[in-house]
Design a protein around this motif. Sequence first.
Motif, PDB file in Angstrom:
ATOM      1  N   ALA A 147     -10.324  15.596  18.592  1.00  0.00           N
ATOM      2  CA  ALA A 147     -10.477  14.494  19.555  1.00  0.00           C
ATOM      3  C   ALA A 147     -11.525  14.836  20.613  1.00  0.00           C
ATOM      4  N   ALA A 148     -11.485  16.061  21.111  1.00  0.00           N
ATOM      5  CA  ALA A 148     -12.456  16.482  22.128  1.00  0.00           C
ATOM      6  C   ALA A 148     -13.870  16.526  21.542  1.00  0.00           C
ATOM      7  N   ALA A 149     -13.982  17.019  20.323  1.00  0.00           N
ATOM      8  CA  ALA A 149     -15.293  17.090  19.667  1.00  0.00           C
ATOM      9  C   ALA A 149     -15.835  15.693  19.392  1.00  0.00           C
ATOM     10  N   LEU A 150     -14.953  14.799  18.991  1.00  0.00           N
ATOM     11  CA  LEU A 150     -15.363  13.428  18.689  1.00  0.00           C
ATOM     12  C   LEU A 150     -15.866  12.726  19.947  1.00  0.00           C
ATOM     13  N   ALA A 151     -15.147  12.893  21.051  1.00  0.00           N
ATOM     14  CA  ALA A 151     -15.562  12.274  22.318  1.00  0.00           C
ATOM     15  C   ALA A 151     -16.937  12.770  22.743  1.00  0.00           C
TER      16      ALA A 151
ATOM     17  N   GLU B 121     -29.177  -0.018  18.372  1.00  0.00           N
ATOM     18  CA  GLU B 121     -30.058  -0.643  17.378  1.00  0.00           C
ATOM     19  C   GLU B 121     -29.272  -1.557  16.440  1.00  0.00           C
ATOM     20  N   LEU B 122     -28.025  -1.200  16.178  1.00  0.00           N
ATOM     21  CA  LEU B 122     -27.173  -2.022  15.323  1.00  0.00           C
ATOM     22  C   LEU B 122     -26.696  -3.296  16.024  1.00  0.00           C
ATOM     23  N   GLY B 123     -26.711  -3.259  17.357  1.00  0.00           N
ATOM     24  CA  GLY B 123     -26.163  -4.371  18.121  1.00  0.00           C
ATOM     25  C   GLY B 123     -24.730  -4.126  18.543  1.00  0.00           C
ATOM     26  N   SER B 124     -24.310  -2.860  18.499  1.00  0.00           N
ATOM     27  CA  SER B 124     -22.958  -2.496  18.907  1.00  0.00           C
ATOM     28  C   SER B 124     -23.038  -1.478  20.037  1.00  0.00           C
ATOM     29  N   VAL B 125     -21.898  -0.905  20.392  1.00  0.00           N
ATOM     30  CA  VAL B 125     -21.836   0.043  21.509  1.00  0.00           C
ATOM     31  C   VAL B 125     -21.106   1.298  21.057  1.00  0.00           C
ATOM     32  N   ALA B 126     -21.701   2.458  21.300  1.00  0.00           N
ATOM     33  CA  ALA B 126     -20.998   3.713  21.065  1.00  0.00           C
ATOM     34  C   ALA B 126     -19.911   3.850  22.120  1.00  0.00           C
ATOM     35  N   LEU B 127     -18.681   4.009  21.688  1.00  0.00           N
ATOM     36  CA  LEU B 127     -17.547   3.972  22.617  1.00  0.00           C
ATOM     37  C   LEU B 127     -16.578   5.094  22.301  1.00  0.00           C
ATOM     38  N   SER B 128     -16.344   5.967  23.272  1.00  0.00           N
ATOM     39  CA  SER B 128     -15.358   7.029  23.097  1.00  0.00           C
ATOM     40  C   SER B 128     -14.050   6.633  23.773  1.00  0.00           C
ATOM     41  N   SER B 129     -12.977   7.291  23.376  1.00  0.00           N
ATOM     42  CA  SER B 129     -11.672   7.008  23.973  1.00  0.00           C
ATOM     43  C   SER B 129     -10.759   8.198  23.752  1.00  0.00           C
ATOM     44  N   THR B 130      -9.626   8.160  24.388  1.00  0.00           N
ATOM     45  CA  THR B 130      -8.583   9.135  24.095  1.00  0.00           C
ATOM     46  C   THR B 130      -7.825   8.679  22.849  1.00  0.00           C
ATOM     47  N   PRO B 131      -7.091   9.587  22.195  1.00  0.00           N
ATOM     48  CA  PRO B 131      -6.246   9.171  21.074  1.00  0.00           C
ATOM     49  C   PRO B 131      -5.235   8.101  21.482  1.00  0.00           C
ATOM     50  N   GLN B 132      -4.722   8.218  22.709  1.00  0.00           N
ATOM     51  CA  GLN B 132      -3.734   7.253  23.176  1.00  0.00           C
ATOM     52  C   GLN B 132      -4.318   5.848  23.310  1.00  0.00           C
TER      53      GLN B 132
ATOM     54  N   THR C 246       0.846  -1.186   0.000  1.00  0.00           N
ATOM     55  CA  THR C 246       0.000   0.000   0.000  1.00  0.00           C
ATOM     56  C   THR C 246       0.887   1.244   0.000  1.00  0.00           C
ATOM     57  N   SER C 247       0.274   2.369  -0.339  1.00  0.00           N
ATOM     58  CA  SER C 247       1.026   3.631  -0.368  1.00  0.00           C
ATOM     59  C   SER C 247       1.086   4.286   1.004  1.00  0.00           C
ATOM     60  N   TYR C 248       0.593   3.602   2.009  1.00  0.00           N
ATOM     61  CA  TYR C 248       0.553   4.151   3.364  1.00  0.00           C
ATOM     62  C   TYR C 248       0.865   3.063   4.379  1.00  0.00           C
ATOM     63  N   GLY C 249       1.151   3.477   5.593  1.00  0.00           N
ATOM     64  CA  GLY C 249       1.326   2.571   6.728  1.00  0.00           C
ATOM     65  C   GLY C 249       0.686   3.210   7.942  1.00  0.00           C
ATOM     66  N   ARG C 250       0.758   2.525   9.062  1.00  0.00           N
ATOM     67  CA  ARG C 250       0.070   3.046  10.239  1.00  0.00           C
ATOM     68  C   ARG C 250       0.659   4.368  10.727  1.00  0.00           C
ATOM     69  N   THR C 251       1.926   4.641  10.402  1.00  0.00           N
ATOM     70  CA  THR C 251       2.546   5.894  10.839  1.00  0.00           C
ATOM     71  C   THR C 251       2.058   7.099  10.044  1.00  0.00           C
ATOM     72  N   ASN C 252       1.291   6.862   8.984  1.00  0.00           N
ATOM     73  CA  ASN C 252       0.742   7.972   8.200  1.00  0.00           C
ATOM     74  C   ASN C 252      -0.524   8.554   8.818  1.00  0.00           C
ATOM     75  N   PHE C 253      -0.955   7.987   9.952  1.00  0.00           N
ATOM     76  CA  PHE C 253      -2.202   8.420  10.567  1.00  0.00           C
ATOM     77  C   PHE C 253      -2.006   8.766  12.043  1.00  0.00           C
ATOM     78  N   ALA C 254      -2.819   9.713  12.482  1.00  0.00           N
ATOM     79  CA  ALA C 254      -2.856  10.086  13.896  1.00  0.00           C
ATOM     80  C   ALA C 254      -4.227   9.709  14.441  1.00  0.00           C
ATOM     81  N   PRO C 255      -4.306   8.772  15.389  1.00  0.00           N
ATOM     82  CA  PRO C 255      -5.605   8.382  15.947  1.00  0.00           C
ATOM     83  C   PRO C 255      -6.215   9.516  16.751  1.00  0.00           C
ATOM     84  N   LEU C 256      -7.511   9.749  16.532  1.00  0.00           N
ATOM     85  CA  LEU C 256      -8.220  10.794  17.262  1.00  0.00           C
ATOM     86  C   LEU C 256      -9.093  10.215  18.365  1.00  0.00           C
ATOM     87  N   GLY C 257      -9.624   9.006  18.144  1.00  0.00           N
ATOM     88  CA  GLY C 257     -10.446   8.374  19.163  1.00  0.00           C
ATOM     89  C   GLY C 257     -11.358   7.325  18.578  1.00  0.00           C
TER      90      GLY C 257
END
Length: 326
Positions: free
Chosen positions: A272-276, A290-301, A110-121
């Motif tokens: 990140a704060a807005a997403l949380a 309704e989907l059968g999942s859970v809305a889950l927030s987290s820190t970027p870390q 691929t033209s990318y790897g995991r270091t090309n992204f910054a996790p927000l949450g």
Amino acid sequence: MTIQRRQLLKLGAVAAASGALGSHAWAQAFPSRPVTLVVPFAPGGNTDIVARTVAVALGKVLGQSVIVDNRAGAGGSIGAAQVARAAPDGYTLLLCGAGVVVTVPEMVKTSYGRTNFAPLGLVNKSSMVLLARKDETRFKNFKEFAAYARSGEGKLTAAHSGPGTPNHLALLQLESLLKTKFTIVSYKGSGPALIDLIGGQIDVHFDQVPSALQHIKGGALQALAVLGPTQDPLLPGVQTVSELGFGSIDGTTYVGVLAPSGTPKDVQDKLAAALAQAVKDPQTVNSARELGSVALSSTPQEFGRILEAEYALAAQATKDGRLKVD
């Protein structure tokens, strides 16, 4: 110190301060236009539904429209590549599971790897279950399934929803725990695999609760075990693999939002704060339920640690020659 040098130092200090103020002011002004949320899968799937709910809530918090852009194909790598090469200004984000940014690059170029992204949450999680037909006669529970699987390699056909997916990694983990091998069948999504499981073309399937729940409730399928650290509230009484005494396995599927890695820290923090906050919106919470999942927030870390854990699994599976494109 010469007058000329003092003047140069003073000018440098003024420029530095001006730059810092400019950056701060720019971050304060963000966002001044709509934000694009890239989903690397086709419309209508679980990830897309999660994205559209989160986009509405995130738009409310940011005070700007958040537009969902579906860029499907190549296991999610087309959409991920688009975000990786986007301007790192916070206006182009990626919503996906960990596999798209850490597992797919281990399998194909691929033209990318995991270091090309910054996790927000994180925004969502769902449990994974091991499924069999309700009328299966060879095994009626997970312990009987494990005994049957161990009785002869290749006897059981086990399906997953695509190479590099969490379903695929969970299957490989279970092979290791049971010290056996399945005849692995790869599908392009959960839908076709579920149809073949119900029809008797395959023996077991590894799937997320949101996709499987209607078939379990309808009586066509049974959940043999939850592949996660805890039981799922939507499947009362279905124990985890660990609770059944077979060791730890985590097939929990996490979905989160990432930005291009060069995005300014102030903008990352604001997103990140807005997403949380958006993940806690009642509409987001109810839609996930309704989907059968859970809305889950987290820190970027916290999201970053999940990415690294899945990368470790994928890297080891690749090293062992067990993770490859069919």
